[in-house]
Design a protein around this motif. Structure first.
Motif, PDB file in Angstrom:
ATOM      1  N   LEU A 276     -10.429   3.402   2.036  1.00 35.14           N
ATOM      2  CA  LEU A 276      -9.366   4.244   2.632  1.00 35.14           C
ATOM      3  C   LEU A 276      -8.220   3.587   3.101  1.00 35.14           C
ATOM      4  CD1 LEU A 276     -11.848   7.117   3.853  1.00 35.14           C
ATOM      5  CD2 LEU A 276     -10.229   7.244   2.097  1.00 35.14           C
ATOM      6  N   ILE A 277      -8.565   2.645   3.962  1.00 38.80           N
ATOM      7  CA  ILE A 277      -7.440   1.659   4.587  1.00 38.80           C
ATOM      8  C   ILE A 277      -6.623   1.101   3.571  1.00 38.80           C
ATOM      9  CG2 ILE A 277      -6.962  -0.023   6.025  1.00 38.80           C
ATOM     10  CD1 ILE A 277      -9.255   0.681   7.558  1.00 38.80           C
ATOM     11  N   PHE A 278      -7.320   0.680   2.572  1.00 32.45           N
ATOM     12  CA  PHE A 278      -6.467  -0.170   1.236  1.00 32.45           C
ATOM     13  C   PHE A 278      -5.864   1.125   0.624  1.00 32.45           C
ATOM     14  CE2 PHE A 278      -7.027  -1.761  -3.054  1.00 32.45           C
ATOM     15  CZ  PHE A 278      -5.927  -2.735  -2.924  1.00 32.45           C
ATOM     16  N   ASN A 279      -6.277   2.110   0.379  1.00 32.12           N
ATOM     17  CA  ASN A 279      -5.722   3.184  -0.387  1.00 32.12           C
ATOM     18  C   ASN A 279      -4.470   3.442   0.239  1.00 32.12           C
ATOM     19  OD1 ASN A 279      -5.220   6.478  -0.611  1.00 32.12           O
ATOM     20  ND2 ASN A 279      -5.885   5.508  -2.480  1.00 32.12           N
ATOM     21  N   ARG A 280      -4.447   3.682   1.874  1.00 34.43           N
ATOM     22  CA  ARG A 280      -3.292   4.173   2.642  1.00 34.43           C
ATOM     23  C   ARG A 280      -1.971   2.950   2.577  1.00 34.43           C
ATOM     24  NH1 ARG A 280       0.735   5.965   3.932  1.00 34.43           N
ATOM     25  NH2 ARG A 280       1.338   6.726   5.681  1.00 34.43           N
ATOM     26  N   VAL A 281      -2.501   1.751   2.500  1.00 32.52           N
ATOM     27  CA  VAL A 281      -1.582   0.626   2.375  1.00 32.52           C
ATOM     28  C   VAL A 281      -0.897   0.980   0.999  1.00 32.52           C
ATOM     29  CG1 VAL A 281      -1.133  -1.813   2.387  1.00 32.52           C
ATOM     30  CG2 VAL A 281      -2.740  -0.941   4.041  1.00 32.52           C
ATOM     31  N   LEU A 282      -1.720   0.917   0.031  1.00 30.52           N
ATOM     32  CA  LEU A 282      -1.009   0.984  -1.340  1.00 30.52           C
ATOM     33  C   LEU A 282      -0.198   2.120  -1.623  1.00 30.52           C
ATOM     34  CD1 LEU A 282      -4.143   0.299  -3.649  1.00 30.52           C
ATOM     35  CD2 LEU A 282      -2.273  -1.230  -3.118  1.00 30.52           C
ATOM     36  N   ARG A 283      -0.523   3.308  -0.954  1.00 30.64           N
ATOM     37  CA  ARG A 283       0.134   4.450  -1.072  1.00 30.64           C
ATOM     38  C   ARG A 283       1.645   4.358  -0.300  1.00 30.64           C
ATOM     39  NH1 ARG A 283      -1.922   9.315   1.354  1.00 30.64           N
ATOM     40  NH2 ARG A 283      -3.667   8.088   2.439  1.00 30.64           N
ATOM     41  N   ARG A 284       1.450   3.801   0.723  1.00 31.14           N
ATOM     42  CA  ARG A 284       2.790   3.471   1.586  1.00 31.14           C
ATOM     43  C   ARG A 284       3.613   2.528   0.540  1.00 31.14           C
ATOM     44  NH1 ARG A 284       6.816   5.256   3.679  1.00 31.14           N
ATOM     45  NH2 ARG A 284       8.151   3.725   5.273  1.00 31.14           N
ATOM     46  N   GLN A 285       2.989   1.428  -0.147  1.00 28.86           N
ATOM     47  CA  GLN A 285       3.803   0.669  -0.988  1.00 28.86           C
ATOM     48  C   GLN A 285       4.457   1.288  -2.252  1.00 28.86           C
ATOM     49  OE1 GLN A 285       4.473  -2.611  -0.262  1.00 28.86           O
ATOM     50  NE2 GLN A 285       3.677  -2.448   1.636  1.00 28.86           N
ATOM     51  N   PHE A 286       3.510   2.414  -2.611  1.00 26.95           N
ATOM     52  CA  PHE A 286       3.913   3.057  -3.877  1.00 26.95           C
ATOM     53  C   PHE A 286       5.240   4.000  -3.499  1.00 26.95           C
ATOM     54  CE2 PHE A 286      -0.715   2.737  -5.384  1.00 26.95           C
ATOM     55  CZ  PHE A 286      -0.410   1.775  -5.930  1.00 26.95           C
ATOM     56  N   GLU A 287       5.020   4.638  -2.230  1.00 26.87           N
ATOM     57  CA  GLU A 287       6.140   5.598  -1.834  1.00 26.87           C
ATOM     58  C   GLU A 287       7.502   4.913  -1.675  1.00 26.87           C
ATOM     59  OE1 GLU A 287       4.729   7.340   1.756  1.00 26.87           O
ATOM     60  OE2 GLU A 287       3.261   8.723   0.566  1.00 26.87           O
ATOM     61  N   MET A 288       7.346   3.499  -1.167  1.00 30.12           N
ATOM     62  CA  MET A 288       8.647   2.650  -1.053  1.00 30.12           C
ATOM     63  C   MET A 288       9.049   2.449  -2.270  1.00 30.12           C
ATOM     64  SD  MET A 288       7.348   0.441   2.241  1.00 30.12           S
ATOM     65  CE  MET A 288       8.820  -0.725   2.304  1.00 30.12           C
ATOM     66  N   ALA A 289       8.136   2.172  -3.258  1.00 28.00           N
ATOM     67  CA  ALA A 289       8.710   1.751  -4.523  1.00 28.00           C
ATOM     68  C   ALA A 289       9.238   2.757  -5.267  1.00 28.00           C
ATOM     69  CB  ALA A 289       7.653   1.138  -5.193  1.00 28.00           C
ATOM     70  N   ALA A 290       8.587   3.949  -4.928  1.00 27.73           N
ATOM     71  CA  ALA A 290       9.344   5.183  -5.428  1.00 27.73           C
ATOM     72  C   ALA A 290      10.737   5.615  -4.822  1.00 27.73           C
ATOM     73  CB  ALA A 290       8.455   6.456  -5.286  1.00 27.73           C
ATOM     74  N   GLU A 291      10.763   5.461  -3.477  1.00 28.96           N
ATOM     75  CA  GLU A 291      11.974   5.416  -3.187  1.00 28.96           C
ATOM     76  C   GLU A 291      12.988   4.434  -3.467  1.00 28.96           C
ATOM     77  OE1 GLU A 291      11.172   5.296   1.080  1.00 28.96           O
ATOM     78  OE2 GLU A 291      10.315   7.294   1.295  1.00 28.96           O
ATOM     79  N   ARG A 292      12.564   3.314  -3.698  1.00 30.76           N
ATOM     80  CA  ARG A 292      13.556   2.005  -4.254  1.00 30.76           C
ATOM     81  C   ARG A 292      13.932   2.639  -5.703  1.00 30.76           C
ATOM     82  NH1 ARG A 292      12.710  -2.228  -7.492  1.00 30.76           N
ATOM     83  NH2 ARG A 292      14.099  -3.836  -7.204  1.00 30.76           N
ATOM     84  N   GLU A 293      13.090   3.045  -6.472  1.00 33.38           N
ATOM     85  CA  GLU A 293      13.540   3.518  -7.840  1.00 33.38           C
ATOM     86  C   GLU A 293      14.441   4.674  -7.684  1.00 33.38           C
ATOM     87  OE1 GLU A 293      12.596   2.036 -10.812  1.00 33.38           O
ATOM     88  OE2 GLU A 293      11.773   0.423  -9.737  1.00 33.38           O
TER      89      GLU A 293
END
Length: 604
Positions: A185-202
């Protein structure tokens, strides 16, 4: 199988991947590694299972394991196809199904281990390890983790807690699986934050690309605008300059002929038309063009325009006809709901184009009510006609069809502006054409059969001035800070037989209005010291005759400026550039209305 979650993401989709799609991509990237882990672990499982007493059940377990491996391999291959990247809902189902295959495989290993005798504990610990592996590979996507993780852990834990001698081992296994879920779950939360940042960047990249493209289009539009205006202004002013030079005697020849003067006047009028259309188009492109929808008589408006263009058509040997449907001709009520000034602008452009480009034959204007309850006005001609690609080009700004427009003036903005205006008023402008046959342009506008048409705010331009015998000389005060505009307005008023006093700003106009009784006051909307609305309000505040004369606001065409002036007390609004006919109408309207009628008129 558990119910599938809704994969529709609320995250921005512009120009990039959503966080959900990135999570699915990350999980897809891990699937081959999961396949490799289970393949590498198979020999250890076979070795441990070889100590089980039931060889038949062990063989069946291996067969089930092989079937799960084959299904998983097929799903991984499907996920590599292009269609898998577009359907996120189906892709999510497939990936959960893949994970559940291994969760069920872990469960059947635990079920086999529970009856494996001496090999029971090693096989159950193998099943616990397999459950931890499943949890890890399901961690990139939260729905998969929450569904598959408990399903993978259930089989080994149930089997361990089922026997008293392995309950201590079950507690340790439970702790290991709980720790694995927490870390996942912790790993998933970190990944989701990275995914959100990548989506915002895109999204930011897409926005920047859109802004760059908008800037490119704007620069191209400005370039086209400069090129068009340069060409039209140069041609128009060159012709006018030659005629003026002849009038001044600078070329050594006699005074210009009537034909030369007429050609110079036509060139000047064409130039004014190009400038007005260009300004309106740029205003519409910037989203600042406003329309005011009111009931108006579309039949009378169209009839006026046909009468206005008939002399030009007759001069070219063309027939210009008008057809009004029976239901509209006999209707006592009903009105189009649009801006009458803009509707006139569209129809004047369509009829003018039809007369301009048609060499022989006829032009027909038709008006009828559609089945959908709108009013449709068609302008058909027997001109050269346009092919489909030429018609698309004709509606593009600053583009002209060279085959048909060679030798004619214009900025190439009339049709594009007309379509913009029609859509702003809730209607549309369409067209169909055939090369060598002709063209038909169709304007549709909202229509209310129960509405009553208001008095028209714009009337047809007249080409002659009133008879001097019918005129009464008025004392007119004009307030205008621009010397050229003041000279033009003064010349028109004096041509109409009136006496003019000029004030250079609003404050001077107010002082003159206090000291002298004027029959009419004409005030520019934008002036230094006191602007138009302030000056109008100040004059209206005067007692006695000084505050009572009719006032005409002379504006540059801005709707907000017109409203400010009428709110301050103007009886009529006259738009620049002025003409003799427009000034004559404005004066007549202001004198007749005075201060007794609340409705203000706007004259083009």
């Amino acid at each position: 199988m558990p119910a599938q979650p809704d994969l529709r993401s609320s995250e921005p989709q512009r120009g990039g991947l959503s966080a959900t799609q990135q999570a699915l991509d990350a999980q897809t990237a891990l699937l081959p590694y999961a396949l490799a882990v289970f393949t590498v672990s198979l020999p250890a499982y076979v070795w441990a299972g070889s100590h089980a007493p039931n060889a038949v059940w062990m063989s069946a377990t291996f067969a089930i394991f092989a079937a799960a491996w084959a299904a998983f391999y097929g799903a991984v291959n499907w996920l590599k196809k292009p269609e898998a990247a577009t359907d996120l809902k189906m892709r999510g189902r497939v990936q959960i199904f893949c994970a559940l295959i291994w969760a069920l495989a872990v469960g059947q290993i635990a079920f086999f281990a529970d009856g494996a005798g001496a090999a029971r504990e090693p096989l159950l610990l193998t099943a616990v390890a397999a459950a931890v592996v499943v949890i890890f590979f399901a961690s990139p996507w939260l729905p998969s983790l929450l569904i598959v993780g408990p399903a993978a852990a259930a089989g080994p834990l149930i089997a361990l807690f089922a026997q008293p001698e392995t309950r201590e081992l079950a507690s340790l296994s439970w702790g290991a699986i709980a720790l694995s879920m927490a870390l996942a779950l912790i790993f998933n939360r970190v990944l989701r934050r990275q995914f959100e940042m990548a989506a915002e960047r895109e999204t930011l990249i897409a926005d920047r690309a859109g802004m760059v493209e908008a800037a490119r289009r704007l620069a191209q539009s400005k370039s086209d605008l400069v090129a068009t205006l340069s060409h039209e202004i140069r041609n128009g002013l060159t012709g006018v300059a030659h005629v003026l030079a002849a009038a001044a005697g600078r070329n050594g020849r006699g005074a210009p002929s009537r034909e030369q003067l007429s050609a110079a006047l036509d060139a000047a009028n064409d130039l004014i038309s190009v400038l007005n259309t260009t300004l309106d188009s740029e205003t519409a492109e910037a989203g600042r063009l406003s329309v005011e929808a009111r009931p108006f008589d579309a039949v009378n408006l169209l009839r006026d325009l046909v009468l206005l263009n008939r002399p030009n058509a007759t001069a070219k040997g063309l027939e210009l006809a008008l057809h009004v449907s029976d239901d509209l001709a006999s209707a006592k009520t009903g009105a189009a709901l649009a801006d009458a000034h803009r509707a006139r602008q569209i129809l004047a452009n369509l009829i003018g184009n039809a007369v301009k480009f048609t060499v022989r034959g006829r032009v027909e204007a038709r008006i009828e009510q559609t089945l959908s309850g709108r009013i449709a006005i068609e302008i058909a001609d027997t001109g050269p006609g346009l092919a489909a690609e030429e018609m698309e080009r004709a509606f593009e700004p600053f583009l002209r069809v060279e085959r048909t427009s060679a030798g004619t003036s214009g900025a190439g903005l009339g049709l594009s502006l007309s379509r913009q205006l029609a859509r702003l008023m809730g209607g549309d402008l369409t067209a169909h054409s055939a090369v060598g046959v002709g063209s038909c342009f169709r304007l549709e506008l909202p229509y209310d059969p129960e509405a009553t048409a208001e008095r028209e705010v714009v009337q047809a331009e007249v080409s002659t001035t009133p008879d001097p015998a019918d005129r009464k000389a008025l004392r007119v005060l004009i307030a205008e800070d621009d010397g050229l505009n003041a000279a033009m307005l003064r010349a028109v008023l004096e041509q109409l037989g009136h006496h003019v006093v000029h004030a250079v700003d609003g404050r001077r106009a107010f002082e003159l209005a206090k000291a002298i009784e004027f029959d009419l006051i004409m005030i520019d909307g934008r002036m230094p010291n006191m602007d138009g609305p302030q000056t109008i309000a100040a004059i209206r505040a005067l007692t006695g005759h000084g505050g009572q004369p009719p006032i005409i606001a002379v504006i540059g065409g801005d709707a907000e400026e017109a409203m400010d002036c009428t709110a301050a007390g103007a009886d009529a609004v006259l738009r620049k550039p002025v003409s003799v006919g427009a000034v004559a109408r404005a004066v007549a309207d202001a004198i007749s209305a005075g201060r007794s009628e609340p409705e203000n008129r706007v004259v083009a």
